[in-house]
Design an enzyme around this catalytic site. Structure first.
Site, PDB file in Angstrom:
ATOM      1  N   GLY A 234       0.739  -1.097  -0.135  1.00  0.00           N
ATOM      2  CA  GLY A 234      -0.099  -0.086  -0.139  1.00  0.00           C
ATOM      3  C   GLY A 234       0.731   1.357  -0.102  1.00  0.00           C
ATOM      4  O   GLY A 234       0.145   2.414  -0.192  1.00  0.00           O
TER       5      GLY A 234
ATOM      6  N   CYS B 271     -13.896   4.325 -28.646  1.00  0.00           N
ATOM      7  CA  CYS B 271     -15.115   5.180 -28.793  1.00  0.00           C
ATOM      8  C   CYS B 271     -15.862   5.174 -27.367  1.00  0.00           C
ATOM      9  O   CYS B 271     -16.930   4.844 -27.073  1.00  0.00           O
ATOM     10  CB  CYS B 271     -15.899   4.209 -29.564  1.00  0.00           C
TER      11      CYS B 271
END
Length: 423
Positions: free
Chosen positions: A239, A346
């Site tokens: 982390g 797209c």
């Protein structure tokens, strides 16, 4: 620090110009630096020097076998979350005793594969998982070493989608239930309790949440020992964040992280396991892309690239920032203009940056996305029928393609047409 620097007006990976790789493999492509991987792994190893420890690389950050083998040769263990990642770790030459199996939804088949192939420990996330693991281990006539993943209800203070240690998150066993579940684990056949596991999230830039979580781990460990459990390992997860932009204050150093671990947990005499991914590989990789078009819009201008959200998902998924720089070194103090940097997919979400100040670039120029080594290639897809981009590993003045770009025929050949649709 990384090993992507301008030299003679061109961005290099170690001693290789990125332009040379682009000519060889085409764009877009990922490029990783062996020197940076090595340096970052050693930082964690040195941070825990003097303590019994194992640094396990989080395979989900980057699962390329060449990356895993580079780290394994340095002594790294591996943290895996699926049978596929386990198979990758084994293919990279990592022995089972250096592989930790994490993840909230392990299947009986995955448990069986790890038990048969060798495993250091399972980080168990729930009571139902514990019962299933016991049954699988008993069926095989073996014993599964386990740590229970404890949810300490500590907010990592990072992005909501990568926070994992709050009570509302799906991960782990509530800390208030831990002693009862450990008692159940100790009573089950085929289960050996070896430790405690905690992981509160990703991209943390402050040590305080770690310290709060580790304090709860220390209290729990002492209570579990009073209950008669032999707690000898503490798995602290990963982390620790990286600087995605050079303009922000740097996150804590591994050395400071190691000092905090000693301060909060050193008195327990446990072996320490940590599972960094992003900090080891994030700044060890760049994504290189070509500008296809410059496009003038209504009130904004666009750079349209040949890389897209399917190649680097983080900006679309998390709103993540990556520094984007020309491969050809811009003039110091030269002119800049705001550009929206987008891909050809797209989707309006196929946007890497909005109103980003950029030096002059033109169609055909190369751009490099910095800090792209973690969760770049590993999260990529073939959306819009776009091939997975190649990955390249640099070592000094050498480079090699470690994952080739598939051809369209290779992509299509994976589909099977049923008999009733054959001519």
């Amino acid at each position: 620090m990384d090993h992507f620097l301008y030299r003679d007006g061109v961005l290099h990976a170690e001693d290789v110009p990125l332009t040379e790789i682009a000519r060889s493999v085409g764009t877009p492509f990922y490029c990783y630096s062996t020197a940076t991987l090595t340096r970052h792994f050693k930082l964690f190893h040195e941070a825990l020097e003097g303590t019994d420890h194992l640094v396990c690389f989080a395979v989900k950050a980057n699962g390329n076998v060449a990356i895993l083998r580079t780290l394994a040769a340095l002594g790294a263990g591996m943290d895996v979350v699926s049978a596929g990642e386990y198979a990758r770790a084994k293919a990279a030459g990592v022995p089972g005793e250096r592989i930790v199996f994490s993840g909230v939804g392990k299947t009986p088949q995955e448990m069986r594969a790890a038990l048969e192939g060798g495993i250091r420990q399972f980080n168990v996330e729930s009571e139902p998982e514990l019962e299933v693991l016991s049954a699988v281990a008993a069926e095989l006539g073996t014993t599964a070493p386990i740590a229970l993943r404890i949810n300490p209800d500590v907010d990592a203070g990072t992005h909501d989608k990568i926070s994992t240690g709050r009570k509302e998150d799906k991960f782990g066993i509530p800390v208030g239930h831990a002693r009862r579940v450990y008692a159940r684990a100790a009573a089950l056949p085929g289960i050996e309790v070896v430790g405690v596991d905690v992981h509160i999230g990703s991209q943390l830039t402050d040590l305080q949440p770690f310290e709060a979580a580790f304090g709860k781990v220390a209290e729990l460990t002492e209570a579990l020992r009073e209950d008669g459990h032999d707690i000898r390992r503490l798995d602290l997860g990963g982390g620790l964040g990286i600087p995605y932009t050079r303009s922000n204050a740097p996150p804590p150093l591994p050395l400071d992280y190691g000092a905090m671990i000693r301060r909060t947990l050193g008195h327990l005499g446990c072996e320490i396991e940590i599972e960094p991914g992003r900090l080891i590989v994030g700044n060890a990789g760049v994504l290189v892309s070509s500008v296809i078009y410059e496009k003038a819009g209504e009130g904004r201008d666009f750079l349209i690239l040949d890389a897209a959200m399917n190649d680097l998902l983080r900006p679309a998924m998390y709103g993540a920032h990556h520094d984007i720089v020309p491969v050809k070194e811009p003039l110091p103090g030269g002119p800049t203009a705001q550009k929206d940097i987008v891909g050809p997919v797209c989707e309006s979400g196929d946007t890497f940056a909005k109103a980003r100040e950029m030096p002059p670039v033109a169609a055909g120029d190369l751009l490099a996305f910095r800090s792209a080594g973690a969760y770049g290639a590993s999260m990529s897809s073939e959306y819009n029928g776009r091939p997975l981009v190649p990955e390249v590993l640099v070592n000094g003045d050498q480079f090699a393609v470690i994952r080739a770009r598939p051809s369209f025929d290779e992509m299509i050949s994976r589909d099977n047409v049923p008999e009733w649709l054959e001519d």
